[in-house]
Design a protein around this motif. Structure first.
Motif, PDB file in Angstrom:
ATOM      1  N   ALA A  76      35.078   1.867  48.779  1.00 25.40           N
ATOM      2  CA  ALA A  76      35.861   0.680  48.156  1.00 25.40           C
ATOM      3  C   ALA A  76      36.287  -0.415  48.863  1.00 25.40           C
ATOM      4  O   ALA A  76      36.028  -1.531  48.500  1.00 25.40           O
ATOM      5  CB  ALA A  76      36.988   1.325  47.414  1.00 25.40           C
ATOM      6  N   VAL A  77      36.650  -0.145  50.149  1.00 20.61           N
ATOM      7  CA  VAL A  77      36.985  -1.253  51.074  1.00 20.61           C
ATOM      8  C   VAL A  77      35.928  -2.314  51.399  1.00 20.61           C
ATOM      9  O   VAL A  77      35.896  -3.221  51.286  1.00 20.61           O
ATOM     10  CB  VAL A  77      37.521  -0.794  52.166  1.00 20.61           C
ATOM     11  CG1 VAL A  77      37.745  -1.683  53.213  1.00 20.61           C
ATOM     12  CG2 VAL A  77      38.974  -0.104  51.880  1.00 20.61           C
ATOM     13  N   GLU A  97      34.952   2.033  40.503  1.00 19.50           N
ATOM     14  CA  GLU A  97      35.994   1.177  39.982  1.00 19.50           C
ATOM     15  C   GLU A  97      37.263   2.006  39.156  1.00 19.50           C
ATOM     16  O   GLU A  97      38.388   1.746  39.370  1.00 19.50           O
ATOM     17  CB  GLU A  97      35.382   0.103  38.835  1.00 19.50           C
ATOM     18  CG  GLU A  97      34.796  -0.991  39.781  1.00 19.50           C
ATOM     19  CD  GLU A  97      34.029  -1.698  38.593  1.00 19.50           C
ATOM     20  OE1 GLU A  97      33.952  -1.745  37.434  1.00 19.50           O
ATOM     21  OE2 GLU A  97      33.067  -2.645  39.307  1.00 19.50           O
ATOM     22  N   MET A  98      36.679   2.897  38.475  1.00 20.19           N
ATOM     23  CA  MET A  98      37.678   3.954  37.801  1.00 20.19           C
ATOM     24  C   MET A  98      38.742   4.432  38.863  1.00 20.19           C
ATOM     25  O   MET A  98      39.963   4.738  38.545  1.00 20.19           O
ATOM     26  CB  MET A  98      36.925   5.073  37.218  1.00 20.19           C
ATOM     27  CG  MET A  98      37.080   5.241  35.509  1.00 20.19           C
ATOM     28  SD  MET A  98      35.819   6.346  34.992  1.00 20.19           S
ATOM     29  CE  MET A  98      35.627   7.819  35.905  1.00 20.19           C
ATOM     30  N   LEU A  99      38.271   4.882  40.042  1.00 19.23           N
ATOM     31  CA  LEU A  99      39.187   5.356  41.109  1.00 19.23           C
ATOM     32  C   LEU A  99      39.795   4.489  41.891  1.00 19.23           C
ATOM     33  O   LEU A  99      40.798   4.856  42.560  1.00 19.23           O
ATOM     34  CB  LEU A  99      38.169   6.298  41.822  1.00 19.23           C
ATOM     35  CG  LEU A  99      37.402   7.289  41.244  1.00 19.23           C
ATOM     36  CD1 LEU A  99      36.269   8.207  42.114  1.00 19.23           C
ATOM     37  CD2 LEU A  99      38.346   8.347  40.498  1.00 19.23           C
ATOM     38  N   ASN A 100      39.415   3.296  41.955  1.00 24.45           N
ATOM     39  CA  ASN A 100      39.997   2.300  42.924  1.00 24.45           C
ATOM     40  C   ASN A 100      41.228   1.668  42.326  1.00 24.45           C
ATOM     41  O   ASN A 100      41.370   0.547  41.983  1.00 24.45           O
ATOM     42  CB  ASN A 100      38.842   1.318  43.225  1.00 24.45           C
ATOM     43  CG  ASN A 100      39.221   0.140  44.193  1.00 24.45           C
ATOM     44  OD1 ASN A 100      40.218   0.377  45.007  1.00 24.45           O
ATOM     45  ND2 ASN A 100      38.359  -0.866  44.441  1.00 24.45           N
ATOM     46  N   LYS A 101      42.064   2.372  42.341  1.00 28.70           N
ATOM     47  CA  LYS A 101      43.425   1.903  41.829  1.00 28.70           C
ATOM     48  C   LYS A 101      44.754   2.652  42.562  1.00 28.70           C
ATOM     49  O   LYS A 101      44.351   3.708  43.142  1.00 28.70           O
ATOM     50  CB  LYS A 101      43.603   2.176  40.279  1.00 28.70           C
ATOM     51  CG  LYS A 101      43.226   3.446  39.890  1.00 28.70           C
ATOM     52  CD  LYS A 101      43.042   3.748  38.377  1.00 28.70           C
ATOM     53  CE  LYS A 101      42.929   5.171  38.241  1.00 28.70           C
ATOM     54  NZ  LYS A 101      42.834   5.702  36.782  1.00 28.70           N
ATOM     55  N   SER A 102      45.761   2.076  42.343  1.00 31.83           N
ATOM     56  CA  SER A 102      47.052   2.680  43.166  1.00 31.83           C
ATOM     57  C   SER A 102      47.250   4.067  42.931  1.00 31.83           C
ATOM     58  O   SER A 102      47.474   4.701  43.665  1.00 31.83           O
ATOM     59  CB  SER A 102      48.134   1.815  42.866  1.00 31.83           C
ATOM     60  OG  SER A 102      48.395   1.776  41.407  1.00 31.83           O
TER      61      SER A 102
END
Ligand code: SF4
Ligand code: SF4
Ligand code: FES
Length: 252
Positions: free
Chosen positions: A243-244, A205-210
């Motif tokens: 993540a996908v 979750e920490m890495l799953n960002k724009s």
């Protein structure tokens, strides 16, 4: 038995064209050429040390281990990020002067020394320390399978040299992008089975960002220049796929 003489190891001269900049003295940066005797087995770091010790004590650069372990002498040598101690002069094109510059994408402090604070901040941002979400199953130790250890074997070799981040265009244009080194470091923990599912999920979750996983253009520049054979690109791709997958599961 033949004995090696100085002539056996002397290989002519080599010219280094070195980036110079001292902020307190120079309005602009410039290049200065130095010619030195080339010796068998000479690395770029050997050459720079020789220049500093015998020609120009003002020349400033970082180095320590001289064996590709400390990561402190990463530079831009003949148009590519490399460790100076790991680069043989003989492997370079010597038909023109060997051009030596500080790592691109980082602020120059003096000559070949760059400010690595931003790089270290990015590394810290992925919380690069072991965070198990449970007590050890047996005794006091967290046990790891041989296979799991092998999965993270290469990534463990990272020496924080910054070559990858320096080669990464998105990292150069976006201070908030986690960048290849930190994402590879995040992968090292993301894959470690000892931390448990809860921590693994939080890490993703920490890495799953724009400005995290999705800022990468998967162009492999970072992978091409890593002196330790690490592929941040593949690590990023694997975490992005995960993540996908999780997103698809959520929408089902
Ligand atoms: S693959 Fe991604 S992280 Fe690596 S250099 Fe390219 S954009 Fe940067
Ligand atoms: S991943 Fe490779 S290039 Fe990047 S900091 Fe680590 S060792 Fe250096
Ligand atoms: S001097 Fe330590 S990596 Fe080159």
């Amino acid at each position: 038995m033949s004995t090696k003489t100085a002539d056996d190891t002397h290989r002519g001269t080599v010219t280094l064209k070195v980036f110079r900049y001292v902020p307190e003295e120079d309005e602009d940066s410039y290049f200065k050429e130095y010619s030195i005797e080339r010796q068998e087995g000479m690395t770029v770091l050997d050459a720079l040390i020789r220049i500093r010790d015998h020609q120009d004590p003002t020349l400033t650069f970082r180095h320590s281990c001289r064996m590709a372990r400390c990561g402190s002498d990463a530079m831009y040598i003949d148009g590519r990020q490399r460790l100076a101690c790991n680069t043989q002069i003989e492997d370079l094109d010597l038909s023109t002067p060997v051009q030596i510059e500080p790592l691109p994408n980082e602020d120059v402090e003096r000559d070949l020394v760059v400010d690595m604070d931003g790089f270290y901040d990015r590394m810290e941002s992925v919380e690069p320390w072991f965070q198990p979400d449970h007590e050890p199953e047996t005794g006091d130790e967290y046990l790891q399978s041989h296979e799991n250890r092998q999965n993270i074997d290469t990534v463990l070799d990272c020496i924080w040299c910054g070559c990858c981040s320096s080669s990464c265009n998105p990292a150069g244009n976006d201070d908030d992008f986690t960048g290849p080194a930190a994402l590879a470091k995040a992968y090292r923990f993301f894959k470690d089975e000892r931390e448990g599912d809860e921590t693994r999920q939080r890490r993703l979750e920490m890495l799953n960002k724009s400005h995290g996983l999705w800022r990468c253009h998967t162009q492999f520049n970072c992978t091409e220049v890593c002196p330790k054979g690490i592929s941040p690109t593949e690590a990023i791709m694997e975490m992005s796929k995960e993540a996908v997958k999780q997103k698809l599961r959520f929408w089902r």
